[in-house]
Scaffold this motif. Sequence first.
Motif, short mmCIF file in Angstrom:
data_model
loop_
_atom_site.label_atom_id
_atom_site.label_comp_id
_atom_site.label_asym_id
_atom_site.label_seq_id
_atom_site.Cartn_x
_atom_site.Cartn_y
_atom_site.Cartn_z
N GLY A 57 -136.67 -19.72 -36.23
CA GLY A 57 -136.92 -18.78 -37.31
C GLY A 57 -138.36 -18.61 -37.71
O GLY A 57 -138.64 -18.20 -38.83
N ARG A 104 -138.73 -9.82 -39.61
CA ARG A 104 -138.25 -11.19 -39.66
C ARG A 104 -136.86 -11.25 -39.05
O ARG A 104 -135.89 -10.75 -39.62
CB ARG A 104 -138.19 -11.67 -41.12
CG ARG A 104 -137.85 -13.16 -41.25
CD ARG A 104 -139.05 -14.00 -40.91
NE ARG A 104 -138.76 -15.42 -40.71
CZ ARG A 104 -138.87 -16.35 -41.64
NH1 ARG A 104 -139.25 -16.02 -42.87
NH2 ARG A 104 -138.63 -17.62 -41.37
N VAL A 105 -136.77 -11.83 -37.91
CA VAL A 105 -135.49 -11.99 -37.23
C VAL A 105 -135.35 -13.45 -36.83
O VAL A 105 -136.12 -13.94 -36.02
CB VAL A 105 -135.38 -11.11 -35.97
CG1 VAL A 105 -134.00 -11.30 -35.34
CG2 VAL A 105 -135.61 -9.64 -36.30
N ILE A 106 -134.41 -14.13 -37.42
CA ILE A 106 -134.18 -15.48 -36.96
C ILE A 106 -133.02 -15.46 -35.98
O ILE A 106 -132.18 -14.56 -36.00
CB ILE A 106 -133.89 -16.47 -38.11
CG1 ILE A 106 -132.58 -16.15 -38.78
CG2 ILE A 106 -135.01 -16.48 -39.13
CD1 ILE A 106 -132.14 -17.22 -39.72
N SER A 132 -134.12 -9.27 -43.87
CA SER A 132 -134.25 -9.92 -42.58
C SER A 132 -132.97 -9.70 -41.78
O SER A 132 -131.92 -9.42 -42.34
CB SER A 132 -134.51 -11.41 -42.76
OG SER A 132 -133.56 -11.95 -43.65
N ALA A 133 -133.12 -9.84 -40.49
CA ALA A 133 -131.95 -9.70 -39.64
C ALA A 133 -131.79 -11.01 -38.89
O ALA A 133 -132.69 -11.84 -38.86
CB ALA A 133 -132.13 -8.56 -38.65
N PHE A 134 -130.64 -11.20 -38.31
CA PHE A 134 -130.55 -12.36 -37.45
C PHE A 134 -129.80 -12.00 -36.19
O PHE A 134 -128.97 -11.10 -36.15
CB PHE A 134 -129.96 -13.57 -38.16
CG PHE A 134 -128.71 -13.33 -38.89
CD1 PHE A 134 -127.49 -13.57 -38.29
CD2 PHE A 134 -128.74 -12.87 -40.19
CE1 PHE A 134 -126.33 -13.37 -38.98
CE2 PHE A 134 -127.58 -12.65 -40.89
CZ PHE A 134 -126.37 -12.90 -40.28
N ILE A 181 -129.99 -17.65 -33.83
CA ILE A 181 -129.21 -18.85 -33.63
C ILE A 181 -128.84 -18.90 -32.15
O ILE A 181 -128.23 -17.97 -31.64
CB ILE A 181 -127.93 -18.84 -34.50
CG1 ILE A 181 -128.31 -18.73 -35.98
CG2 ILE A 181 -127.11 -20.10 -34.27
CD1 ILE A 181 -128.20 -17.36 -36.55
N ASP A 235 -128.31 -10.59 -29.10
CA ASP A 235 -128.14 -9.34 -29.82
C ASP A 235 -128.16 -9.62 -31.31
O ASP A 235 -127.92 -10.75 -31.74
CB ASP A 235 -126.81 -8.68 -29.42
CG ASP A 235 -126.79 -7.19 -29.75
OD1 ASP A 235 -127.86 -6.65 -30.11
OD2 ASP A 235 -125.71 -6.59 -29.65
N LEU A 236 -128.42 -8.55 -32.06
CA LEU A 236 -128.30 -8.67 -33.50
C LEU A 236 -126.85 -8.90 -33.86
O LEU A 236 -125.94 -8.49 -33.13
CB LEU A 236 -128.82 -7.39 -34.17
CG LEU A 236 -130.32 -7.13 -33.98
CD1 LEU A 236 -130.69 -5.75 -34.52
CD2 LEU A 236 -131.16 -8.19 -34.66
N VAL A 237 -126.64 -9.58 -34.97
CA VAL A 237 -125.29 -9.88 -35.43
C VAL A 237 -124.88 -8.82 -36.44
O VAL A 237 -125.65 -8.50 -37.34
CB VAL A 237 -125.25 -11.28 -36.06
CG1 VAL A 237 -123.87 -11.59 -36.58
CG2 VAL A 237 -125.71 -12.34 -35.07
N TYR A 238 -123.70 -8.26 -36.26
CA TYR A 238 -123.23 -7.24 -37.19
C TYR A 238 -122.98 -7.85 -38.56
O TYR A 238 -122.63 -9.04 -38.67
CB TYR A 238 -121.96 -6.57 -36.66
CG TYR A 238 -122.25 -5.58 -35.56
CD1 TYR A 238 -122.58 -4.26 -35.87
CD2 TYR A 238 -122.21 -5.96 -34.23
CE1 TYR A 238 -122.86 -3.35 -34.87
CE2 TYR A 238 -122.50 -5.05 -33.22
CZ TYR A 238 -122.82 -3.74 -33.55
OH TYR A 238 -123.11 -2.85 -32.56
N PRO A 239 -123.15 -7.06 -39.61
CA PRO A 239 -123.03 -7.59 -40.97
C PRO A 239 -121.71 -8.32 -41.24
O PRO A 239 -121.69 -9.22 -42.07
CB PRO A 239 -123.16 -6.34 -41.84
CG PRO A 239 -124.02 -5.42 -41.05
CD PRO A 239 -123.64 -5.67 -39.61
#
Lengths: 233, 233
Positions: A85, A94-96, A14-16, A98, A51-55
């Motif tokens: 979520g 699946r992307v939650i 999953s990504a967030f 915040i 945006d997606l959060v970098y690892p």
Amino acid sequence: MSLYKIEINDFFTSAFSVDCVIFGYEDGEIKALLIQRGMEPFKHFWAIPGDLVYPNEDLPDAASRILHELTGLSDVEMHQSHTFGSPERHPQGRVITIAYFALIRITDFEIKASSWAEKAQWVSLNEIPALAFDHSTILSSTYELLKQKLTYEPICFELLPERFTLNELQQLYEYAFNTIMDKANFRKKIKPLHLTPLNERQKNVKHRPAKLFKFDQSEYLKSVQDDNYQFKM
Amino acid sequence: MSLYKIEINDFFTSAFSVDCVIFGYEDGEIKALLIQRGMEPFKHFWAIPGDLVYPNEDLPDAASRILHELTGLSDVEMHQSHTFGSPERHPQGRVITIAYFALIRITDFEIKASSWAEKAQWVSLNEIPALAFDHSTILSSTYELLKQKLTYEPICFELLPERFTLNELQQLYEYAFNTIMDKANFRKKIKPLHLTPLNERQKNVKHRPAKLFKFDQSEYLKSVQDDNYQFKM
DNA sequence: GCAAAAGTGTTTGGATTACACCCATGC
DNA sequence: GCATGGGTGTAATCCAAACACTTTTGC
């Protein structure tokens, strides 16, 4: 054997993302900075910048990065909102997300282009169009949170220009709480904030110009510490 | 070419968990249900019960599942707390966690064993040991949120037994807010809740037994709707 | 002078506080 | 009877709402 019904690695699929609701105040209205998406999914839809959060990136840093890319602003306080979520909220997996929110002075910067935005625009909260994903829900519940914070923390000054009149302050609250307040009583209520009066007045008004004030954050923090002061609107 | 500095699939390498702070009230103290971890990392450490979220599971469902596995309880309202996502918070990879909390009546159930817990135990908030991961932070900031909710929503009744005395109610607030309240004034304050008096009294006390009351949720919701009532402690 | 909004003081009623007192029960 | 907490009334105080009034500026 694993304790889980699926392989442990299947959890790491999953990504967030962080969505950053940017509030401003202009022409007597609270507005949100929305972007028009330049890519699928929901291409051309209006959306909350996110945006997606970098690892290796921390959540508040990601929120600040989004704000910076869009506005050039740094060192703005980020407030965490809720987390969303639902498994169906993103069509590509699946992307939650915040949600964070920031309060800024609209006049303090210029909107910049951004990698993920065709355009960006301030939209009055009364005129929000249909938004991408579940962003309508995110925006409205984050606005509820903002209103709650406005009641118990003097964050209204993050929205107003640095120098403001007492009436501008009152109008901001009247807008947010959808009420009309008595001028004299309002001024008594904010007495304990000890707003700093400036030797300056409003200009270009066709009536008696009002005095300008500014908010002294450090003095506020001092009275919280020393006198256990609790702001309440 | 991707817009990102890393491949898009490299974003889908994180997991997320839900941690569920379960609060109860017993012997005049608010307690949290903690588990002792049965596996690495932090094996044998005390921790907030939590678990990874299944790819198709919604967040509140995951929180309810954790509560159910540990206590057998269902249909308990889950309140979302904050989300914690520092890159270093989990030694085995990027795992962000969404904290929830639940309020339950300690006497209503028996603690069950669970797949991830060696044992589970109620711990007074005054006696919390060092916890696994960043769980100390999660617990304390979630308790702050609980105290805030206790002020503006009548959720105290989720902690008390179904039938309670007015003094028990007062003591719960005195504990949470760390104050002493006047008996007569406290009773005036909760008048608008219209607690239902029962034809029953306290037993086995060596003084005049107090009347028992219960809380009528539906009548409370009615006065919120009809009279715009706002509870405030 | 007049319109318009700035700015301030006074009265009033409701809510909160402090405190006193009586009541019921077990021993 | 007395110790213990249950239960309630009242006076004093504070606070917020309502409202009136004066002041200052542009035109």
